[in-house]
Motif scaffolding. Structure first.
Motif, short mmCIF file in Angstrom:
data_model
loop_
_atom_site.label_atom_id
_atom_site.label_comp_id
_atom_site.label_asym_id
_atom_site.label_seq_id
_atom_site.Cartn_x
_atom_site.Cartn_y
_atom_site.Cartn_z
N ILE A 29 -33.48 9.84 -25.71
CA ILE A 29 -32.03 9.87 -25.48
C ILE A 29 -31.32 9.88 -26.83
O ILE A 29 -31.66 9.12 -27.73
CB ILE A 29 -31.58 8.65 -24.64
N ASN A 30 -30.36 10.78 -26.96
CA ASN A 30 -29.57 10.88 -28.18
C ASN A 30 -28.15 10.44 -27.89
O ASN A 30 -27.65 10.62 -26.78
CB ASN A 30 -29.56 12.32 -28.71
N GLY A 31 -27.47 9.90 -28.90
CA GLY A 31 -26.09 9.48 -28.73
C GLY A 31 -25.53 8.96 -30.03
O GLY A 31 -26.10 9.16 -31.10
N MET A 32 -24.41 8.26 -29.92
CA MET A 32 -23.71 7.76 -31.09
C MET A 32 -23.65 6.23 -31.04
O MET A 32 -23.37 5.66 -29.99
CB MET A 32 -22.30 8.34 -31.12
N ASN A 33 -23.94 5.60 -32.18
CA ASN A 33 -23.83 4.14 -32.23
C ASN A 33 -22.39 3.75 -32.53
O ASN A 33 -21.51 4.61 -32.69
CB ASN A 33 -24.83 3.54 -33.21
N LEU A 34 -22.12 2.44 -32.63
CA LEU A 34 -20.75 1.98 -32.85
C LEU A 34 -20.22 2.27 -34.25
O LEU A 34 -19.04 2.12 -34.51
CB LEU A 34 -20.65 0.48 -32.58
N LEU A 35 -21.10 2.70 -35.14
CA LEU A 35 -20.67 3.07 -36.48
C LEU A 35 -20.38 4.56 -36.58
O LEU A 35 -20.03 5.07 -37.63
CB LEU A 35 -21.73 2.66 -37.51
N PHE A 112 -19.40 -7.54 -30.71
CA PHE A 112 -20.58 -7.88 -31.52
C PHE A 112 -20.17 -7.91 -32.99
O PHE A 112 -19.83 -6.87 -33.55
CB PHE A 112 -21.70 -6.84 -31.36
N PRO A 113 -20.21 -9.06 -33.62
CA PRO A 113 -19.85 -9.10 -35.04
C PRO A 113 -21.01 -8.61 -35.91
O PRO A 113 -20.85 -8.33 -37.08
CB PRO A 113 -19.60 -10.59 -35.28
N ASP A 114 -22.16 -8.48 -35.32
CA ASP A 114 -23.40 -8.24 -36.02
C ASP A 114 -23.58 -6.76 -36.36
O ASP A 114 -23.53 -5.90 -35.49
CB ASP A 114 -24.53 -8.74 -35.11
N PHE A 115 -23.81 -6.45 -37.64
CA PHE A 115 -24.03 -5.08 -38.08
C PHE A 115 -25.27 -4.49 -37.42
O PHE A 115 -25.30 -3.31 -37.08
CB PHE A 115 -24.17 -5.05 -39.61
N TYR A 116 -26.30 -5.32 -37.25
CA TYR A 116 -27.54 -4.85 -36.61
C TYR A 116 -27.24 -4.26 -35.23
O TYR A 116 -27.71 -3.19 -34.88
CB TYR A 116 -28.56 -5.99 -36.51
N MET A 117 -26.45 -5.00 -34.43
CA MET A 117 -26.18 -4.52 -33.08
C MET A 117 -25.28 -3.30 -33.07
O MET A 117 -25.42 -2.43 -32.24
CB MET A 117 -25.56 -5.63 -32.23
N LYS A 118 -24.36 -3.21 -34.02
CA LYS A 118 -23.50 -2.02 -34.08
C LYS A 118 -24.33 -0.79 -34.45
O LYS A 118 -24.04 0.31 -34.01
CB LYS A 118 -22.36 -2.24 -35.06
N THR A 119 -25.37 -1.01 -35.23
CA THR A 119 -26.26 0.08 -35.62
C THR A 119 -27.18 0.47 -34.47
O THR A 119 -27.55 1.62 -34.32
CB THR A 119 -27.10 -0.35 -36.84
N ASN A 120 -27.55 -0.51 -33.64
CA ASN A 120 -28.55 -0.30 -32.60
C ASN A 120 -28.00 -0.31 -31.18
O ASN A 120 -28.74 -0.58 -30.24
CB ASN A 120 -29.65 -1.35 -32.74
N SER A 121 -26.73 -0.01 -31.03
CA SER A 121 -26.13 0.13 -29.70
C SER A 121 -25.75 1.58 -29.51
O SER A 121 -25.10 2.18 -30.36
CB SER A 121 -24.89 -0.76 -29.57
#
Length: 187
Positions: A29-35, A112-121
């Protein structure tokens, strides 16, 4: 938990979604993360494990957030082992998108304040029924927790919210599969 029985999916080479080795594979699956970056799931990182928190309705995302502290603890525990554990949140929206779905999801993920989750959502417009079939879920399932190996093969899955028993079952599976799993100390 030492005597707990572990139930892994039985590989079926005849299954239409089975991989070449007879295991079920998570769909690409392809898509866009929160960044705003384009990413693809599942990540192919041999000798690792990946927990995919899959959501089919933005409203259920808040319930899936209860998995995050548990997944983050696992990620930290396994960070320096030969088989690290990563995790992602995936929202699969039925195309065409229903107006209001994306803002609800991005607002929930924005918490999500976490950069990890913004990268991996990842937000993806994909056929929900295809993804549910691929994961062997009930056609109305709203969430799925899926453990993948480093090649994207499904090792374990469950659907529903966070419970201590589901979390413990996943932890026991990881300890069973990882050659040098971290052991928690008891005082």
């Amino acid at each position: 938990m030492k005597n707990q029985e572990i139930h892994l999916p039985t590989p079926n080479p005849e299954h239409p979604y089975g991989g070449g080795n007879g295991r079920y594979r998570f769909p690409d699956i392809n898509g866009m993360n929160l960044l705003g970056d384009n990413i693809s799931l599942p990540p192919i990182v041999p000798k690792s494990f990946h927990i995919m928190l899959t959501v089919f309705h933005p409203e259920t995302l808040y319930g899936m957030k209860k998995w995050l502290p548990f997944c983050e603890d696992l990620r930290k525990q396994y960070k320096h082992t030969p088989t690290p554990v990563e995790y992602s949140i995936l929202l699969v929206l039925q195309p065409p998108p229903i107006e209001g779905d994306v803002p609800a999801f991005t607002q929930a993920l924005g918490d999500f304040p976490d950069f990890y989750m913004k990268t991996n959502s990842l937000i993806s417009y994909y056929d929900q029924s295809f993804v549910r079939r691929r994961l062997s879920l009930h056609k109305k399932a709203e969430t799925a927790i899926v453990l993948l190996d480093g090649n994207g093969n499904i090792i374990w899955k469950d659907d529903g919210g966070f419970t201590a028993s589901r979390a413990e079952h996943l932890k026991v599976i990881l300890e069973t599969l990882s050659p040098l799993a971290p052991r928690t100390r008891t005082h």
